[in-house]
Design an enzyme around this catalytic site. Structure first.
Site, PDB file in Angstrom:
ATOM      1  N   ASN A 208       7.040  -3.681  13.645  1.00 28.03           N
ATOM      2  CA  ASN A 208       7.139  -2.271  13.274  1.00 28.03           C
ATOM      3  C   ASN A 208       6.507  -1.422  14.370  1.00 28.03           C
ATOM      4  OD1 ASN A 208       4.236  -1.914  12.694  1.00 28.03           O
ATOM      5  ND2 ASN A 208       4.680  -3.425  11.104  1.00 28.03           N
ATOM      6  N   PHE A 320      -4.580   1.541   3.698  1.00 25.44           N
ATOM      7  CA  PHE A 320      -3.764   2.659   4.159  1.00 25.44           C
ATOM      8  C   PHE A 320      -2.422   2.587   3.447  1.00 25.44           C
ATOM      9  CE2 PHE A 320      -5.316   5.085   7.881  1.00 25.44           C
ATOM     10  CZ  PHE A 320      -6.560   4.491   8.018  1.00 25.44           C
TER      11      PHE A 320
HETATM   12  O1  PMT Z   1      -1.169   1.986  14.478  1.00 20.63           O
HETATM   13  P1  PMT Z   1      -0.794   3.451  14.635  1.00 20.63           P
HETATM   14  O2  PMT Z   1       0.372   3.643  15.573  1.00 20.63           O
HETATM   15  O3  PMT Z   1      -1.972   4.299  14.994  1.00 20.63           O
HETATM   16  O4  PMT Z   1      -0.259   3.972  13.212  1.00 20.63           O
HETATM   17  C1  PMT Z   1      -1.151   4.047  12.139  1.00 20.63           C
HETATM   18  C2  PMT Z   1      -0.530   3.518  10.840  1.00 20.63           C
HETATM   19  C3  PMT Z   1       0.610   4.440  10.408  1.00 20.63           C
HETATM   20  C4  PMT Z   1       0.005   2.081  11.055  1.00 20.63           C
HETATM   21  C5  PMT Z   1      -1.683   3.485   9.786  1.00 20.63           C
HETATM   22  O5  PMT Z   1      -2.224   4.774   9.654  1.00 20.63           O
HETATM   23  C6  PMT Z   1      -1.195   2.964   8.433  1.00 20.63           C
HETATM   24  O6  PMT Z   1      -0.702   3.695   7.595  1.00 20.63           O
HETATM   25  N1  PMT Z   1      -1.342   1.611   8.193  1.00 20.63           N
HETATM   26  C7  PMT Z   1      -0.835   0.942   6.997  1.00 20.63           C
HETATM   27  C8  PMT Z   1       0.632   0.730   7.116  1.00 20.63           C
HETATM   28  C9  PMT Z   1       1.205  -0.037   5.951  1.00 20.63           C
HETATM   29  O7  PMT Z   1       1.604  -1.130   6.143  1.00 20.63           O
HETATM   30  O8  PMT Z   1       1.111   0.535   4.797  1.00 20.63           O
HETATM   31  P2  PMT Z   1       1.679  -0.166   3.436  1.00 20.63           P
HETATM   32  O9  PMT Z   1       1.818   0.965   2.511  1.00 20.63           O
HETATM   33  O10 PMT Z   1       2.882  -0.977   3.707  1.00 20.63           O
HETATM   34  O11 PMT Z   1       0.537  -1.165   2.974  1.00 20.63           O
HETATM   35  C10 PMT Z   1      -0.527  -0.778   2.104  1.00 20.63           C
HETATM   36  C11 PMT Z   1      -1.799  -1.509   2.508  1.00 20.63           C
HETATM   37  O12 PMT Z   1      -1.652  -2.920   2.278  1.00 20.63           O
HETATM   38  C12 PMT Z   1      -2.196  -1.339   3.948  1.00 20.63           C
HETATM   39  O13 PMT Z   1      -3.589  -1.228   4.008  1.00 20.63           O
HETATM   40  C13 PMT Z   1      -1.708  -2.619   4.590  1.00 20.63           C
HETATM   41  O14 PMT Z   1      -2.510  -2.955   5.729  1.00 20.63           O
HETATM   42  C14 PMT Z   1      -1.885  -3.626   3.487  1.00 20.63           C
HETATM   43  N2  PMT Z   1      -0.918  -4.741   3.515  1.00 20.63           N
HETATM   44  C15 PMT Z   1       0.410  -4.492   3.596  1.00 20.63           C
HETATM   45  C16 PMT Z   1       1.296  -5.544   3.576  1.00 20.63           C
HETATM   46  C17 PMT Z   1       0.805  -6.846   3.485  1.00 20.63           C
HETATM   47  N3  PMT Z   1       1.615  -7.886   3.493  1.00 20.63           N
HETATM   48  N4  PMT Z   1      -0.520  -7.065   3.408  1.00 20.63           N
HETATM   49  C18 PMT Z   1      -1.379  -6.025   3.405  1.00 20.63           C
HETATM   50  O15 PMT Z   1      -2.595  -6.237   3.301  1.00 20.63           O
END
Ligand code: PMT
Length: 394
Positions: A208, A320
């Site tokens: 991504n 996040f």
């Molecule tokens: O890296 P940059 O270019 O600075 O951009 C920043 C960002 C947009 C990546 C960052 O600010 C951000 O939003 N990160 C989380 C992105 C994400 O995957 O969000 P999500 O809504 O899909 O996941 C929710 C949370 O679960 C996140 O904390 C993620 O790290 C976590 N997760 C997600 C999927 C997974 N399989 N395991 C996880 O632990």
């Protein structure tokens, strides 16, 4: 909004005479871009390398070189300053400061100043390694001055060795560290940043757009505020944040394993990584032929936050939520489903927010409500996120 640690802070930049004086001009520019109020004092020797006019134009403030044309400046300037940075610091100036000699604008200013002092030596490698210079540096360190050590490389004299003035970014980072609050001292933070790569075959993967900038800013600011920081990072093109131990991973499985290994020692987990949510089911150990195309079956990637929040001894967890619209409902659901303490919502479709930019626009959602912040630098976002960690994690 928490200000950057240099915003509106009064910094005296003391410039002494060596070839590296030209880098001090860039240092002024960088400090100004952090919104510091910079006043330059120079020795006579440094004026031979770069004119005071350059520093005056860059800093927007009067430059002081001659003690006698403004006889009280060496007392009034330091009285109102927050930080003294001596860069470049020559062997001569280091020796003077270590022995209390005060016969020019820089050494007088040093003695009249009460506050944090940073010095960045720059000289030939044999001079820097000389026992007398090293003894003087030890004396200054013993007095509480912070040395930003010189780097190894080609020197102005054409020789190679340790003596090149530290990169300007390192000096700015040291300045921020000196002026930061230390409210995370004694806390252990595990920050997870960047994307993951999920391989289809040895040469192709799905991933991504995460650049890692948000997570790296969190790691840098936390280290500056005194935390013991481990950063688990997916593949990104960023320099390691100063003060953090970096563990590099590539896939979501590797990220999960690294988090499991390090989370036991953490008080706070900040999951800023963008885990690729899907993993190809059929990995081909040889490069796939181009042919006609093929159907790629994907399975869900392991959920790293859930793997940690479900355990008995879990740290304080910050997640996040990257969304493609302003609705925060999904983020609230993730906060509950994943057992986080709070979640940082960012709409990645907003200009200047989310992936790859140096700025972000965040909302912090916890069980008490939501706090919205304007578009600001990722470092400023990191400051407010860490402020909330301190408030809620006790
Ligand atoms: O890296 P940059 O270019 O600075 O951009 C920043 C960002 C947009 C990546 C960052 O600010 C951000 O939003 N990160 C989380 C992105 C994400 O995957 O969000 P999500 O809504 O899909 O996941 C929710 C949370 O679960 C996140 O904390 C993620 O790290 C976590 N997760 C997600 C999927 C997974 N399989 N395991 C996880 O632990």
């Amino acid at each position: 909004m928490s200000p950057s640690s240099l915003k509106s802070r009064r910094v005296i930049l003391a410039v002494t005479g060596g070839v590296a004086v030209y880098k001090a001009a860039d240092l002024v520019r960088r400090l100004k871009s952090e919104e510091a109020d910079v006043t330059v004092v120079m020795t006579e020797a440094s004026r031979r390398f770069v004119s005071p006019l350059t520093f005056e134009s860059l800093s927007g403030n009067k430059v002081y070189t001659d003690v006698f044309s403004d006889p009280l400046a060496h007392v009034s300037l330091p009285a109102g300053a927050d930080l003294l940075v001596i860069a470049p610091a020559t062997a001569n100036m280091i020796g003077k400061l270590a022995s209390g000699i005060a016969d020019d604008m820089v050494s007088l200013t040093f003695l009249a100043f009460r506050g944090p002092v940073i010095f960045a030596p720059a000289m030939n490698w044999r001079m820097y390694g000389h026992p007398v210079v090293q003894r003087n540096i030890r004396t200054l360190r013993g007095l509480g001055l912070l040395e930003v050590e010189p780097e190894e490389g080609e020197l102005a004299c054409g020789e190679r060795g340790v003596g090149r003035m530290a990169d300007v970014g390192r000096i700015v980072e040291a300045a921020k560290g000196c002026l930061s609050k230390k409210d995370l001292a004694g806390r252990r933070l595990l920050v997870v940043a960047g994307p993951t790569r999920e391989y289809i075959d040895p040469v192709r993967f799905i991933s991504n757009r995460s650049s890692g900038k948000m997570g790296y800013a969190l790691a840098a600011v936390a280290a500056r505020r005194g935390a013991d920081v481990t950063l688990i990072s997916g593949p990104v093109a960023l320099d390691p944040p100063p003060g953090a131990d970096v563990v590099r991973v590539e896939t979501s499985e590797e990220m999960l394993e690294a988090v499991k290994r390090h989370v036991r020692e953490a008080d706070i987990l900040v999951m800023a990584a963008a885990v690729a949510d899907f993993v190809p089911e059929d990995y081909s150990p040889v490069k796939r032929e181009k042919g006609e195309g093929f159907v790629l079956r994907l399975r869900p990637a392991p959920d790293i936050v859930k793997a940690v929040s479900g355990t008995g001894e879990r740290p304080f967890i910050v997640g996040f939520s990257a969304e493609t619209g302003p609705d925060t409902a999904k983020a609230r659901r993730k906060l509950e489903d994943k057992g986080m303490d709070f979640i940082v919502f960012n709409d990645v479709t907003v200009d200047g927010a989310g992936f790859d930019s140096d700025t972000n626009k965040i909302s912090i959602i916890d069980r008490e409500g939501i706090a919205d912040y304007p578009l600001m630098s990722k470092e400023a976002c990191a400051e407010v996120i860490l402020d909330r960690c301190v408030e809620l994690s006790g």
